[in-house]
Every structure is written in structure tokens, then in C-alpha cells.
Design a protein around this motif. Structure first.
Motif, PDB file in Angstrom:
ATOM      1  N   ARG A 297       0.853  -1.193   0.000  1.00 36.67           N
ATOM      2  CA  ARG A 297       0.000   0.000   0.000  1.00 36.67           C
ATOM      3  C   ARG A 297       0.887   1.241   0.000  1.00 36.67           C
ATOM      4  NH1 ARG A 297      -5.442  -0.917   1.331  1.00 36.67           N
ATOM      5  NH2 ARG A 297      -5.629   1.224   1.997  1.00 36.67           N
ATOM      6  N   ARG A 298       1.208   1.728  -1.159  1.00 40.29           N
ATOM      7  CA  ARG A 298       2.054   2.913  -1.309  1.00 40.29           C
ATOM      8  C   ARG A 298       1.159   4.076  -1.721  1.00 40.29           C
ATOM      9  NH1 ARG A 298       7.554   1.036  -0.454  1.00 40.29           N
ATOM     10  NH2 ARG A 298       7.372  -1.173  -0.843  1.00 40.29           N
ATOM     11  N   TRP A 299       0.743   4.872  -0.735  1.00 37.61           N
ATOM     12  CA  TRP A 299      -0.172   5.969  -1.013  1.00 37.61           C
ATOM     13  C   TRP A 299       0.432   6.966  -1.985  1.00 37.61           C
ATOM     14  CZ3 TRP A 299      -5.028   5.266  -0.159  1.00 37.61           C
ATOM     15  CH2 TRP A 299      -5.415   4.385   0.844  1.00 37.61           C
TER      16      TRP A 299
ATOM     17  N   TRP B 223      -0.114   5.561  -5.350  1.00 35.76           N
ATOM     18  CA  TRP B 223      -1.526   5.570  -5.739  1.00 35.76           C
ATOM     19  C   TRP B 223      -1.990   6.960  -6.165  1.00 35.76           C
ATOM     20  CZ3 TRP B 223      -4.253   1.667  -7.189  1.00 35.76           C
ATOM     21  CH2 TRP B 223      -5.641   1.776  -7.290  1.00 35.76           C
TER      22      TRP B 223
ATOM     23  N   GLU C 127      -9.791   3.015  -1.753  1.00 35.60           N
ATOM     24  CA  GLU C 127      -9.898   1.684  -1.167  1.00 35.60           C
ATOM     25  C   GLU C 127      -9.186   0.618  -1.994  1.00 35.60           C
ATOM     26  OE1 GLU C 127     -13.271   2.002  -4.058  1.00 35.60           O
ATOM     27  OE2 GLU C 127     -12.380   3.354  -2.603  1.00 35.60           O
TER      28      GLU C 127
ATOM     29  N   CYS D 145      -6.154   0.992  -3.270  1.00 32.70           N
ATOM     30  CA  CYS D 145      -4.706   1.109  -3.101  1.00 32.70           C
ATOM     31  C   CYS D 145      -4.157  -0.164  -2.447  1.00 32.70           C
ATOM     32  CB  CYS D 145      -4.374   2.318  -2.239  1.00 32.70           C
ATOM     33  SG  CYS D 145      -2.616   2.502  -1.892  1.00 32.70           S
ATOM     34  N   GLY D 146      -3.191  -0.793  -3.118  1.00 32.79           N
ATOM     35  CA  GLY D 146      -2.585  -2.010  -2.586  1.00 32.79           C
ATOM     36  C   GLY D 146      -3.466  -3.231  -2.648  1.00 32.79           C
ATOM     37  N   ARG D 147      -4.579  -3.178  -3.339  1.00 36.86           N
ATOM     38  CA  ARG D 147      -5.542  -4.289  -3.393  1.00 36.86           C
ATOM     39  C   ARG D 147      -5.864  -4.679  -4.834  1.00 36.86           C
ATOM     40  NH1 ARG D 147      -9.280  -4.525   0.783  1.00 36.86           N
ATOM     41  NH2 ARG D 147      -9.634  -6.585  -0.099  1.00 36.86           N
TER      42      ARG D 147
END
Length: 133
Positions: A27-29, A32, A117, A119-121
Motif C-alpha cells: 500500500r504505497r499511497w 496511488w 480503497e 490502493c494495494g488491493r
């Protein structure tokens, strides 16, 4: 028994990358929100689908261009989820992706800003092909 010529069923997304295929794990905001475009990658062999057109989904909802919405709503099965409608054409293709993946879906900045939501998924995305008889 002869091999099946049916395309695979629903395949979940496995990884995100930059538009230039640089992998982005976790999860790299900053990734994203700051990268103009991204790709979500799927593990599928191009030979498994031939010239069939993929149907990409987000949380089980089909991703459509605005021009496809009306026709899809007219033929959709009862009880099926509402589509995710994009103003840009759904961009996809085959290439050398992270961790042995080969099919990508292009994501645009505006869409990713509206869906933090995801992000990282990457598993929230999936792809499937129409079955042939």
C-alpha cells in the motif's frame, strides 16, 4: 481427454505497476495518488483467450466506457451489479508484468483518486472472457 478450448473463468488482479511496468508492492499511497497512470496485472496466457475481448471488473462490477452502458443495461441479467462507468476507453494489453503476470488494465489518475480503497488491493479487480459454446 482433449484439452478444453474454453477461456479461463474469472481471474483476479495480482499486482500494480507504473505505466512503464515498474512494480509497486504493498500500500504505497504516494504511488496511488501521484502516478498519473497505473496498471493492474493479471496472470493469464495470451494463448488461453485468443482474440476474445476481456471484461474487466472492479469488486465484481463490470468496467464499461460510457458508450457501452446503455446496451449493457438492456441485456444484463436480473440482479447483476451496476457497472463502473469510465469516461475513457478501457485500456488493456499484454506485456511482461511483475511476478510472471502478462495482461494489464490501465488505471487513470482521476479514477484512482476516487477509489482510495483499491490502493494495494489488486485482487479487487478481475477479468473474464465470454464463454464459447
Amino acid at each position: 481427454m482433449a484439452p478444453s478450448h474454453q477461456p479461463p473463468g474469472r481471474v483476479p488482479g495480482e499486482a500494480f505497476s507504473t505505466a512503464h511496468n515498474r512494480p509497486m508492492p504493498g500500500r504505497r499511497w504516494w504511488f496511488w495518488y501521484l502516478h498519473r497512470s497505473k496498471r493492474v496485472w493479471f496472470r493469464i496466457a495470451p494463448t488461453a483467450v485468443g482474440s476474445l475481448q476481456p471484461c474487466f471488473r472492479y469488486d465484481g462490477r463490470p468496467i464499461l466506457h460510457t458508450s457501452q452502458r446503455r446496451a449493457w443495461l438492456q441485456r444484463r441479467p436480473p440482479g447483476s451489479p451496476q457497472p463502473v462507468v469510465w469516461g475513457d476507453r478501457v485500456g488493456s494489453g499484454f506485456g511482461a508484468g511483475p511476478a510472471g503476470t502478462s495482461l494489464y488494465l490501465q488505471l487513470w489518475t482521476r479514477w484512482t483518486w476516487l477509489h482510495p480503497e483499491a490502493c494495494g488491493r489488486p485482487e479487487r479487480f478481475s477479468v473474464e472472457w465470454p464463454r464459447t459454446e
